[in-house]
Design an enzyme around this catalytic site. Structure first.
Site, mmCIF file in Angstrom:
data_model
loop_
_atom_site.group_PDB
_atom_site.id
_atom_site.type_symbol
_atom_site.label_atom_id
_atom_site.label_comp_id
_atom_site.label_asym_id
_atom_site.label_seq_id
_atom_site.Cartn_x
_atom_site.Cartn_y
_atom_site.Cartn_z
ATOM 1 N N TRP A 133 19.893 63.966 -54.702
ATOM 2 C CA TRP A 133 21.083 63.133 -54.470
ATOM 3 C C TRP A 133 20.707 61.678 -54.754
ATOM 4 O O TRP A 133 19.689 61.201 -54.250
ATOM 5 C CB TRP A 133 21.536 63.309 -53.021
ATOM 6 C CG TRP A 133 22.749 62.502 -52.669
ATOM 7 C CD1 TRP A 133 23.913 62.396 -53.379
ATOM 8 C CD2 TRP A 133 22.915 61.693 -51.506
ATOM 9 N NE1 TRP A 133 24.788 61.584 -52.711
ATOM 10 C CE2 TRP A 133 24.205 61.146 -51.563
ATOM 11 C CE3 TRP A 133 22.112 61.404 -50.402
ATOM 12 C CZ2 TRP A 133 24.704 60.294 -50.574
ATOM 13 C CZ3 TRP A 133 22.598 60.576 -49.405
ATOM 14 C CH2 TRP A 133 23.891 60.016 -49.502
ATOM 15 N N ASP A 214 16.893 67.344 -45.098
ATOM 16 C CA ASP A 214 18.253 66.817 -45.205
ATOM 17 C C ASP A 214 19.186 68.029 -45.236
ATOM 18 O O ASP A 214 19.178 68.794 -46.204
ATOM 19 C CB ASP A 214 18.399 65.992 -46.498
ATOM 20 C CG ASP A 214 19.792 65.384 -46.625
ATOM 21 O OD1 ASP A 214 20.071 64.730 -47.650
ATOM 22 O OD2 ASP A 214 20.605 65.547 -45.685
ATOM 23 N N LYS A 250 30.927 67.546 -44.556
ATOM 24 C CA LYS A 250 31.468 68.610 -45.409
ATOM 25 C C LYS A 250 31.857 69.844 -44.599
ATOM 26 O O LYS A 250 32.968 70.355 -44.742
ATOM 27 C CB LYS A 250 30.425 69.002 -46.474
ATOM 28 C CG LYS A 250 30.379 68.075 -47.685
ATOM 29 C CD LYS A 250 29.837 66.699 -47.395
ATOM 30 C CE LYS A 250 28.352 66.598 -47.554
ATOM 31 N NZ LYS A 250 27.816 65.254 -47.362
HETATM 32 C C1 LIG Z 1 22.190 65.917 -50.005
HETATM 33 C C2 LIG Z 1 23.093 64.941 -49.322
HETATM 34 N N1 LIG Z 1 22.624 64.272 -48.235
HETATM 35 C C3 LIG Z 1 23.393 63.387 -47.578
HETATM 36 C C4 LIG Z 1 24.688 63.121 -47.987
HETATM 37 C C5 LIG Z 1 25.440 62.082 -47.187
HETATM 38 O O1 LIG Z 1 26.647 62.487 -46.791
HETATM 39 P P1 LIG Z 1 27.371 61.739 -45.576
HETATM 40 O O2 LIG Z 1 26.705 60.428 -45.359
HETATM 41 O O3 LIG Z 1 28.788 61.599 -46.020
HETATM 42 O O4 LIG Z 1 27.190 62.648 -44.412
HETATM 43 C C6 LIG Z 1 25.238 63.789 -49.124
HETATM 44 C C7 LIG Z 1 26.665 63.531 -49.590
HETATM 45 N N2 LIG Z 1 26.829 63.599 -51.010
HETATM 46 C C8 LIG Z 1 28.190 63.610 -51.567
HETATM 47 C C9 LIG Z 1 28.960 64.780 -51.031
HETATM 48 C C10 LIG Z 1 28.965 62.353 -51.233
HETATM 49 C C11 LIG Z 1 28.206 61.098 -51.577
HETATM 50 O O5 LIG Z 1 27.639 60.994 -52.700
HETATM 51 O O6 LIG Z 1 28.170 60.242 -50.688
HETATM 52 C C12 LIG Z 1 28.060 63.775 -53.078
HETATM 53 O O7 LIG Z 1 29.091 63.746 -53.766
HETATM 54 O O8 LIG Z 1 26.912 63.995 -53.542
HETATM 55 C C13 LIG Z 1 24.420 64.722 -49.789
HETATM 56 O O9 LIG Z 1 24.884 65.390 -50.864
#
Ligand SMILES: Cc1ncc(COP(=O)(O)O)c(CN[C@@](C)(CC(=O)O)C(=O)O)c1O
Length: 401
Positions: A133, A214, A250
């Protein structure tokens, strides 16, 4: 000149910037496959009925708006980690799990990484999977940790390069911090098998590495919260003192409520008290204390057996709809004789599918077909539904040919 004359325009966020481009597009056929946010089969955001019921309960309670403690709502903290670790988890039963409510998963990652930067002596380097991510690297840098990568994804098989992952983890200096996606790896949708998790536990233990989990998608990957927590629970049973970041964005659809936890397994209740006190010293100057509403929603649901059961059925519905879309997309691509192998679209797990599309193909989809996804070729499967999956498959087939 202006005080801010030297401020440069920064790049749009690789993920959230896609939603901006989507919003700006006026074409009726547009599809947003960027941000990982669940949409129902009508393409609409989904407020879970169990959450709506919890809202009604809370409204009647007319609670005050006082500050929460620095580490959040205690009832929420307890119920949240029981969901993650299991109610019979030894650290919980022995009172040695340090936990704090967090500003969702992102806040958990930031507090956890800052805590390690301050208190983890063996290393100041966190190794993240390649790819991971996008925000992991940015958070690590802000937290004061060096960020390196370990091999994870194999473009050739569009699967896990387990041998390379093991080689890289073995090659890390002893005591390194290893970030692990507990389930539904973002962006690839490729997870280790339970057998592979067991091997990873042995290797991390042999090298005295620190396992930094995570878990942003518990329940959302397989539809089963216990199954999705396998890696976390196995590592804890094997004696690893893990750090865990939890998000309810989510799996409970509480994206904007910003609700999660950060927790650390310690050696004793006395050590937990010391760790808790240091967690507070990280949090107080960062945001002082967390927002109350999301914590009350989650604890209302998890404390009430009927509401919890209803939620578990709802999270399974979301997971199943995504699995259904995987099948349909795969079948359409095959029907259209799209060049290439597409089995990975079905075999991948969780919110995302790593299509293998190249950046220029992604750009073509946005410009020509009004379809938006991140440039690494990741699509958020929940953005697909019965009325747009055919159009997406046709458009994707065209750019691949
Ligand atoms: C692996 C991972 N860790 C943490 C988070 C953090 O989410 P939160 O702070 O909202 O709890 C995301 C969210 N990733 C999303 C779903 C949204 C984003 O990029 O913020 C994504 O589209 O990858 C994630 O994909």
């Amino acid at each position: 000149t202006s005080v801010w004359a030297s401020v440069k325009a920064g790049p749009p966020d690789a993920i959230l910037g896609i939603s901006e481009a989507f919003k700006a597009d006026t074409d009726a056929k547009k599809i947003n496959l960027g941000v990982g946010a669940y949409r129902d089969n009508n393409g609409k955001p989904y407020v879970l009925p169990s959450v709506q019921k919890a809202e009604e309960i809370l409204f009647k309670e007319k609670a005050d708006k006082e500050y929460l403690p620095i580490t959040g709502l205690a009832s929420f903290d307890k119920l949240a980690v029981e969901l993650a670790y299991g109610e019979n988890s030894a650290p919980i039963k022995e009172g040695r799990l340090a936990v704090s409510q967090s500003i969702s998963g992102t806040g958990a990652l930031r507090v956890g990484m800052e805590f390690l930067a301050d208190h983890y002596g063996a290393s100041k380097t966190i190794y993240v999977p390649n790819p991971t991510w996008g925000n992991h690297t940015a958070i690590a840098k802000k937290a004061g940790l060096k960020c390196e990568k370990y091999r994870y994804f194999d473009p050739a098989t569009v699967g896990l390069n387990f041998e390379a992952m093991v080689e890289d983890i073995n090659a890390m200096p002893e005591g390194s911090i290893v970030l692990l996606h507990a389930c539904a790896h973002n962006p690839t949708g490729v997870d280790p098998t339970q057998e592979q998790w067991k091997q990873l536990s042995d290797i991390v233990k042999a090298k005295k590495h620190f396992a930094f989990f995570d878990m942003a998608y518990q329940g959302f990957a397989s539809g089963d919260t216990v199954r999705d927590a396998f890696a976390v629970r196995y590592f804890v049973e094997q004696g690893h003192q893990i750090l865990l970041c939890q998000s309810f964005a989510k799996n409970l659809g509480l994206y904007g409520e910003r609700i999660g936890t950060v927790s650390l397994v310690t050696a004793s209740a006395e050590e937990k008290a010391r760790v808790d006190s240091q967690l507070k010293l990280v949090i107080r100057p960062m945001y002082s204390n967390p927002p109350v509403h999301g914590a009350r929603l989650v604890s209302t649901i998890l404390a009430n057996p009927e509401l919890k059961a209803e939620w578990l059925s709802e999270v399974k519905v979301m997971a199943d709809r995504i699995i259904d879309m995987r099948e349909k997309l795969y079948n359409k691509l095959v029907e259209l004789n799209t060049p290439g192998e597409w089995g990975h679209i079905k075999s991948q797990i969780g919110m995302f599918s790593f299509t293998g599309l190249k950046p220029e193909q992604v750009d073509a989809l946005a410009q020509k077909a009004h379809i938006y996804l991140t440039r690494d070729g990741r699509i958020s499967m929940a953005g697909l539904n019965d009325s747009n999956v055919e159009y997406f498959a046709e458009s994707m087939s065209k750019v691949v040919k």
